[in-house]
Design a protein around this motif. Structure first.
Motif, PDB file in Angstrom:
ATOM      1  N   UNK A   1       7.246 -12.841  18.434  1.00 21.63           N
ATOM      2  CA  UNK A   1       7.883 -12.949  17.125  1.00 21.63           C
ATOM      3  C   UNK A   1       8.182 -11.550  16.597  1.00 21.63           C
ATOM      4  N   UNK A   2       9.446 -11.301  16.256  1.00 21.84           N
ATOM      5  CA  UNK A   2       9.853  -9.987  15.771  1.00 21.84           C
ATOM      6  C   UNK A   2       9.079  -9.619  14.504  1.00 21.84           C
ATOM      7  N   UNK A   3       8.827  -8.314  14.325  1.00 20.08           N
ATOM      8  CA  UNK A   3       8.034  -7.834  13.197  1.00 20.08           C
ATOM      9  C   UNK A   3       8.492  -8.320  11.837  1.00 20.08           C
ATOM     10  N   UNK A   4       9.764  -8.076  11.456  1.00 22.50           N
ATOM     11  CA  UNK A   4      10.229  -8.540  10.144  1.00 22.50           C
ATOM     12  C   UNK A   4      10.185 -10.057  10.003  1.00 22.50           C
ATOM     13  N   UNK A   5      10.425 -10.791  11.087  1.00 17.56           N
ATOM     14  CA  UNK A   5      10.353 -12.248  11.046  1.00 17.56           C
ATOM     15  C   UNK A   5       8.916 -12.696  10.808  1.00 17.56           C
ATOM     16  N   UNK A   6       7.956 -12.034  11.457  1.00 16.33           N
ATOM     17  CA  UNK A   6       6.546 -12.340  11.231  1.00 16.33           C
ATOM     18  C   UNK A   6       6.166 -12.079   9.779  1.00 16.33           C
ATOM     19  N   UNK A   7       6.704 -11.005   9.208  1.00 20.46           N
ATOM     20  CA  UNK A   7       6.470 -10.712   7.796  1.00 20.46           C
ATOM     21  C   UNK A   7       7.039 -11.825   6.922  1.00 20.46           C
ATOM     22  N   UNK A   8       8.231 -12.310   7.273  1.00 23.11           N
ATOM     23  CA  UNK A   8       8.855 -13.388   6.510  1.00 23.11           C
ATOM     24  C   UNK A   8       8.059 -14.671   6.589  1.00 23.11           C
ATOM     25  N   UNK A   9       7.491 -14.959   7.757  1.00 24.87           N
ATOM     26  CA  UNK A   9       6.699 -16.171   7.932  1.00 24.87           C
ATOM     27  C   UNK A   9       5.431 -16.097   7.075  1.00 24.87           C
ATOM     28  N   UNK A  10       4.791 -14.941   7.035  1.00 24.56           N
ATOM     29  CA  UNK A  10       3.609 -14.787   6.198  1.00 24.56           C
ATOM     30  C   UNK A  10       3.989 -14.824   4.719  1.00 24.56           C
ATOM     31  N   UNK A  11       5.083 -14.164   4.359  1.00 21.31           N
ATOM     32  CA  UNK A  11       5.539 -14.163   2.971  1.00 21.31           C
ATOM     33  C   UNK A  11       5.777 -15.588   2.482  1.00 21.31           C
ATOM     34  N   UNK A  12       6.366 -16.424   3.325  1.00 22.83           N
ATOM     35  CA  UNK A  12       6.582 -17.833   2.992  1.00 22.83           C
ATOM     36  C   UNK A  12       5.289 -18.494   2.546  1.00 22.83           C
ATOM     37  N   UNK A  13       4.192 -18.234   3.247  1.00 21.38           N
ATOM     38  CA  UNK A  13       2.932 -18.911   2.955  1.00 21.38           C
ATOM     39  C   UNK A  13       2.256 -18.394   1.691  1.00 21.38           C
ATOM     40  N   UNK A  14       2.726 -17.272   1.154  1.00 19.89           N
ATOM     41  CA  UNK A  14       2.118 -16.696  -0.043  1.00 19.89           C
ATOM     42  C   UNK A  14       2.812 -17.144  -1.327  1.00 19.89           C
ATOM     43  N   UNK A  15       3.879 -17.923  -1.199  1.00 25.10           N
ATOM     44  CA  UNK A  15       4.660 -18.340  -2.360  1.00 25.10           C
ATOM     45  C   UNK A  15       3.995 -19.500  -3.096  1.00 25.10           C
TER      46      UNK A  15
ATOM     47  N   UNK B   1      10.704 -17.634  -4.264  1.00 26.77           N
ATOM     48  CA  UNK B   1      10.648 -16.752  -3.105  1.00 26.77           C
ATOM     49  C   UNK B   1      11.802 -15.784  -3.006  1.00 26.77           C
ATOM     50  N   UNK B   2      13.013 -16.255  -3.316  1.00 27.42           N
ATOM     51  CA  UNK B   2      14.187 -15.391  -3.175  1.00 27.42           C
ATOM     52  C   UNK B   2      14.130 -14.196  -4.126  1.00 27.42           C
ATOM     53  N   UNK B   3      13.945 -14.403  -5.445  1.00 31.83           N
ATOM     54  CA  UNK B   3      13.885 -13.224  -6.320  1.00 31.83           C
ATOM     55  C   UNK B   3      12.676 -12.333  -6.047  1.00 31.83           C
ATOM     56  N   UNK B   4      11.535 -12.929  -5.687  1.00 39.69           N
ATOM     57  CA  UNK B   4      10.365 -12.098  -5.397  1.00 39.69           C
ATOM     58  C   UNK B   4      10.604 -11.224  -4.171  1.00 39.69           C
ATOM     59  N   UNK B   5      11.228 -11.788  -3.147  1.00 37.10           N
ATOM     60  CA  UNK B   5      11.534 -10.995  -1.951  1.00 37.10           C
ATOM     61  C   UNK B   5      12.456  -9.832  -2.308  1.00 37.10           C
ATOM     62  N   UNK B   6      13.426 -10.095  -3.202  1.00 40.12           N
ATOM     63  CA  UNK B   6      14.341  -9.044  -3.614  1.00 40.12           C
ATOM     64  C   UNK B   6      13.650  -7.896  -4.313  1.00 40.12           C
ATOM     65  N   UNK B   7      12.524  -8.193  -4.965  1.00 39.84           N
ATOM     66  CA  UNK B   7      11.766  -7.161  -5.673  1.00 39.84           C
ATOM     67  C   UNK B   7      10.763  -6.476  -4.749  1.00 39.84           C
ATOM     68  N   UNK B   8      10.162  -7.237  -3.841  1.00 42.32           N
ATOM     69  CA  UNK B   8       9.016  -6.729  -3.075  1.00 42.32           C
ATOM     70  C   UNK B   8       9.386  -5.974  -1.801  1.00 42.32           C
TER      71      UNK B   8
END
Length: 330
Positions: A94-108, A279-286
């Motif tokens: 799993x690519x690094x940024x994709x792995x970050x996205x998968x974890x970020x999903x679970x924190x929402x 998730x979308x606005x938080x990702x834009x900030x974080x």
């Protein structure tokens, strides 16, 4: 069968896909990239301001009363999901940024609209769903960024800790507008609630702006050369597996904890959801602009998968209740 599947696809999902295609073909560059990013920031501020004005103080207080149910939903959303995200984010290949996205999903936090809608369809405790979902989103404004700072450093080889500037952005773009809107609720709350079309426009418009800006920046940085079709298929598979695990766990927890049928339905639907709107606005900030597009891929895919799965489950619950009522009358 095809028509039934298409009926489960929200028009908004098609708009999201269209926005991703547009950003892939015509990404904003130069001064227009700045304009798009600034417009997205304005949309985020307005979005959280209106959500603050819409949330009643009564809903906040009510959220503390059924503490066993809301604690179970909270634990699923902010403990069980992140643990799954840590495990799934380390899948080989799993690519690094994709792995970050998968974890970020679970924190929402959990969703609000669809959690309540599916609870109502399944004949569950709608009042508790409103309180639980609202409480999840309220605390998620603070807790999600904190979990990102705590858990995402080093995931997939990424250094995703939150910088001071990101903390300032969270406060100024998310928390301050939300609090301001809530404080002004006695004067503008009624107007905001009546303007459903305005709320929908701001909700969806701000998300589309952030998605266009984020994916455009990612495309300029070579997004589609870093994420392959295999990566997308793997993300969809992992999102489906994760949702399946949580649905089973929440169903079992409802039985083990002795919840009524109505409260167990709330745990099932509120506990298994993740909010695209937050998730979308938080990702834009974080996250850095070039990384946001990749990070949002799992969030967007999970959103559609959860809608399809929960629509089927809610309809089965409703049919089972209708049959039980018919048998009781007979």
């Amino acid at each position: 069968m095809i028509r039934r599947i298409l009926s489960l696809v929200e028009p908004f999902i098609l708009m999201l896909l269209g926005t991703v295609v547009l950003a892939s073909v015509l990404p904003a560059r130069g001064i227009w990239a700045t304009v798009a990013a600034d417009a997205a920031d304005v949309g985020i501020v307005l979005l959280f301001f209106l959500h603050g004005a819409k949330l009643s103080r009564e809903a906040i207080w009510e959220g503390a009363r059924n503490w066993r149910l809301h604690t179970a939903v909270f634990a699923t959303t902010f403990v069980v999901f992140p643990l799954l995200g840590l495990a799934f984010g380390n899948v080989p290949g799993l690519a690094g940024p994709v792995a970050s996205g998968l974890l970020f999903l679970t924190l929402l936090p959990s969703t609000v609209q669809s959690s309540i809608a599916f609870t109502a369809i399944a004949r569950g405790n709608v009042a508790a769903a409103v309180c639980s979902a609202s409480f999840s989103n309220l605390i998620g404004i603070v807790l999600t960024p904190a979990l990102v700072a705590l858990l995402m450093r080093g995931i997939g080889g990424q250094d995703s800790g939150i910088a001071l500037s990101a903390v300032q952005s969270i406060v100024l773009q998310l928390l301050v507008p939300f609090v301001a809107g809530h404080l002004l609720r006695p004067w503008i709350g009624g107007f905001v609630i009546r303007q459903k079309a305005l709320l929908t426009l701001v909700d969806r418009g701000s998300i589309l702006l952030v998605v266009y800006s984020a994916f455009g920046a990612a495309v300029v940085e070579g997004l589609w050369s870093r994420v392959s079709g295999t990566d997308l298929a793997l993300i969809a598979l992992l999102c489906t597996a994760m949702l399946g695990i949580v649905l089973v766990l929440t169903w079992l927890a409802g039985r083990v904890l002795g919840f009524t049928r109505e409260d167990a339905i709330v745990l099932l639907f509120c506990g298994s959801k993740k909010s695209l709107a937050s998730g979308v606005p938080m990702a834009g900030v974080l996250f850095p602009a070039a990384q946001v597009g990749v990070v949002l891929l799992p969030v967007m895919l999970f959103h559609q998968i959860q809608l399809v799965a929960c629509a089927v489950i809610a309809r089965r619950y409703a049919n089972a209740r209708s049959i039980a009522e018919a048998e009781a009358i007979a």
